[in-house]
Design a protein around this motif. Structure first.
Motif, mmCIF file in Angstrom:
data_model
loop_
_atom_site.group_PDB
_atom_site.id
_atom_site.type_symbol
_atom_site.label_atom_id
_atom_site.label_comp_id
_atom_site.label_asym_id
_atom_site.label_seq_id
_atom_site.Cartn_x
_atom_site.Cartn_y
_atom_site.Cartn_z
ATOM 1 N N ARG A 118 -2.128 -1.615 12.373
ATOM 2 C CA ARG A 118 -2.613 -0.587 13.311
ATOM 3 C C ARG A 118 -3.957 -1.006 13.907
ATOM 4 N NH1 ARG A 118 -0.429 3.008 9.126
ATOM 5 N NH2 ARG A 118 1.415 4.013 10.007
ATOM 6 N N GLN A 119 -4.840 -1.493 13.059
ATOM 7 C CA GLN A 119 -6.161 -1.941 13.530
ATOM 8 C C GLN A 119 -6.046 -3.090 14.520
ATOM 9 O OE1 GLN A 119 -8.238 -2.825 9.890
ATOM 10 N NE2 GLN A 119 -8.732 -0.681 9.483
ATOM 11 N N LYS A 132 0.309 -1.883 6.867
ATOM 12 C CA LYS A 132 0.511 -1.065 8.073
ATOM 13 C C LYS A 132 -0.831 -0.721 8.710
ATOM 14 C CE LYS A 132 4.779 1.186 6.597
ATOM 15 N NZ LYS A 132 5.381 2.474 6.175
ATOM 16 N N ASN A 133 -1.815 -0.353 7.888
ATOM 17 C CA ASN A 133 -3.131 0.012 8.423
ATOM 18 C C ASN A 133 -3.799 -1.171 9.108
ATOM 19 O OD1 ASN A 133 -2.829 2.646 7.574
ATOM 20 N ND2 ASN A 133 -3.967 2.340 5.674
ATOM 21 N N THR A 134 -3.654 -2.363 8.539
ATOM 22 C CA THR A 134 -4.202 -3.563 9.179
ATOM 23 C C THR A 134 -3.496 -3.826 10.502
ATOM 24 O OG1 THR A 134 -4.801 -4.512 7.042
ATOM 25 C CG2 THR A 134 -4.591 -6.044 8.901
ATOM 26 N N TRP A 142 1.071 -2.528 15.187
ATOM 27 C CA TRP A 142 2.012 -1.632 14.515
ATOM 28 C C TRP A 142 2.807 -0.776 15.498
ATOM 29 C CZ3 TRP A 142 4.686 -1.489 10.372
ATOM 30 C CH2 TRP A 142 5.392 -0.343 10.055
ATOM 31 N N ASP A 160 -6.579 7.846 -0.653
ATOM 32 C CA ASP A 160 -5.427 7.306 0.075
ATOM 33 C C ASP A 160 -4.119 7.984 -0.309
ATOM 34 O OD1 ASP A 160 -6.989 5.421 1.406
ATOM 35 O OD2 ASP A 160 -6.689 3.900 -0.149
ATOM 36 N N THR A 219 1.333 0.423 2.840
ATOM 37 C CA THR A 219 0.369 1.106 3.700
ATOM 38 C C THR A 219 -0.833 0.235 4.071
ATOM 39 O OG1 THR A 219 1.095 3.253 2.901
ATOM 40 C CG2 THR A 219 -1.093 3.166 3.900
ATOM 41 N N PRO A 220 -1.441 -0.492 3.150
ATOM 42 C CA PRO A 220 -2.578 -1.328 3.574
ATOM 43 C C PRO A 220 -2.204 -2.336 4.672
ATOM 44 C CG PRO A 220 -2.559 -1.113 1.187
ATOM 45 C CD PRO A 220 -1.275 -0.514 1.689
#
Length: 187
Positions: A84-85, A80-82, A89, A149, A77-78
Motif C-alpha cells: 500500500r505504501q 500488504k501494508n508495504t 496494492w 494491529d 498484513t505487513p
C-alpha cells in the motif's frame, strides 16, 4: 488463473461443474497455511470459521472471502501494508483479487458487488479470527505484530484442522450456504 478472471456472461455452468470448481478451490485452500506459512491454520479452515461466525445472510460471502488465495497465496498484513505504501496494492487488488472474487461470487449465486453490510460483517469477523490465530497458532518470533494491529480475539482457543478436514468442511459449507450450489438464498 486466466480462466478465473474472464467474464462469466451471466451463464452459470452446470451444478456438477460448479461443484467441481469449488472442490478444486477447497483442495487448494486446505493446503495453504495462513500467515505466509507461519501458522498451521489453513485458508480453508479460516474461511469456514468465518462462515460459521457471521449471520446467515453473510455466510456465503464469508466462506469465499479469501478464495483468491488459491491463486495468490496468503499475503500477510505487513506485506500488504508495504505494498500500500508503495502504491502497488490497489492495482493488484483491482486487477487480480477482485476479478477472481467476482468470478466465484457469481458462481456461488451471490450478489456482486458485495453489499456493504456483508463486507462490514465479514471484515469484522475476519479481523477477530486473525487476532485469534495470532494468539493461538502463530509463532510470534516469525511474525511480529503489535497489540494495536489486532482486534479483540475470540475467547475460545483455536486448534488447527488437518487439510483433509478443512477441505471436507469447506465443501459441506459450499453446499449449505452458497445459493447456486444448493444452499440457502443469500438475500
Amino acid at each position: 488463473m486466466l480462466e478465473l478472471i474472464t467474464p462469466t456472461h451471466n451463464i452459470l455452468p452446470s451444478l456438477e461443474k460448479r461443484l467441481e470448481i469449488f472442490r478444486h478451490q477447497a483442495a487448494g485452500l486446505a493446503c495453504i497455511r495462513r500467515w505466509n506459512g507461519a501458522c498451521e491454520v489453513t485458508v480453508a479452515q479460516h474461511c469456514v470459521q468465518a462462515c460459521d461466525l457471521v449471520s446467515a445472510q453473510a455466510a456465503g460471502y464469508a466462506l469465499i472471502h479469501d478464495i483468491e488465495e488459491f491463486d495468490t497465496g496468503d499475503i500477510i498484513t505487513p506485506v500488504k501494508n508495504t505494498l500500500r505504501q508503495l502504491g502497488v496494492w490497489q492495482r493488484f487488488e483491482i486487477e487480480i483479487i477482485l476479478p477472481i472474487r467476482r468470478h466465484f461470487t457469481l458462481l456461488a449465486g451471490l450478489d456482486w458487488p458485495w453489499p456493504q453490510a456483508m463486507l462490514n460483517e465479514v471484515h469484522e469477523i475476519d479481523q477477530r479470527l486473525k487476532a485469534t490465530e495470532y494468539r493461538d497458532c502463530v509463532d510470534p518470533s516469525l511474525v511480529q505484530l503489535s497489540a494495536g494491529d489486532l482486534s479483540e480475539p475470540f475467547d475460545e482457543y483455536m486448534l488447527p484442522w488437518s487439510a483433509i478436514k478443512a477441505e471436507r468442511v469447506f465443501m459441506e459449507r459450499v453446499r449449505c450456504v452458497l445459493p447456486a450450489l444448493g444452499g440457502r438464498d443469500a438475500g
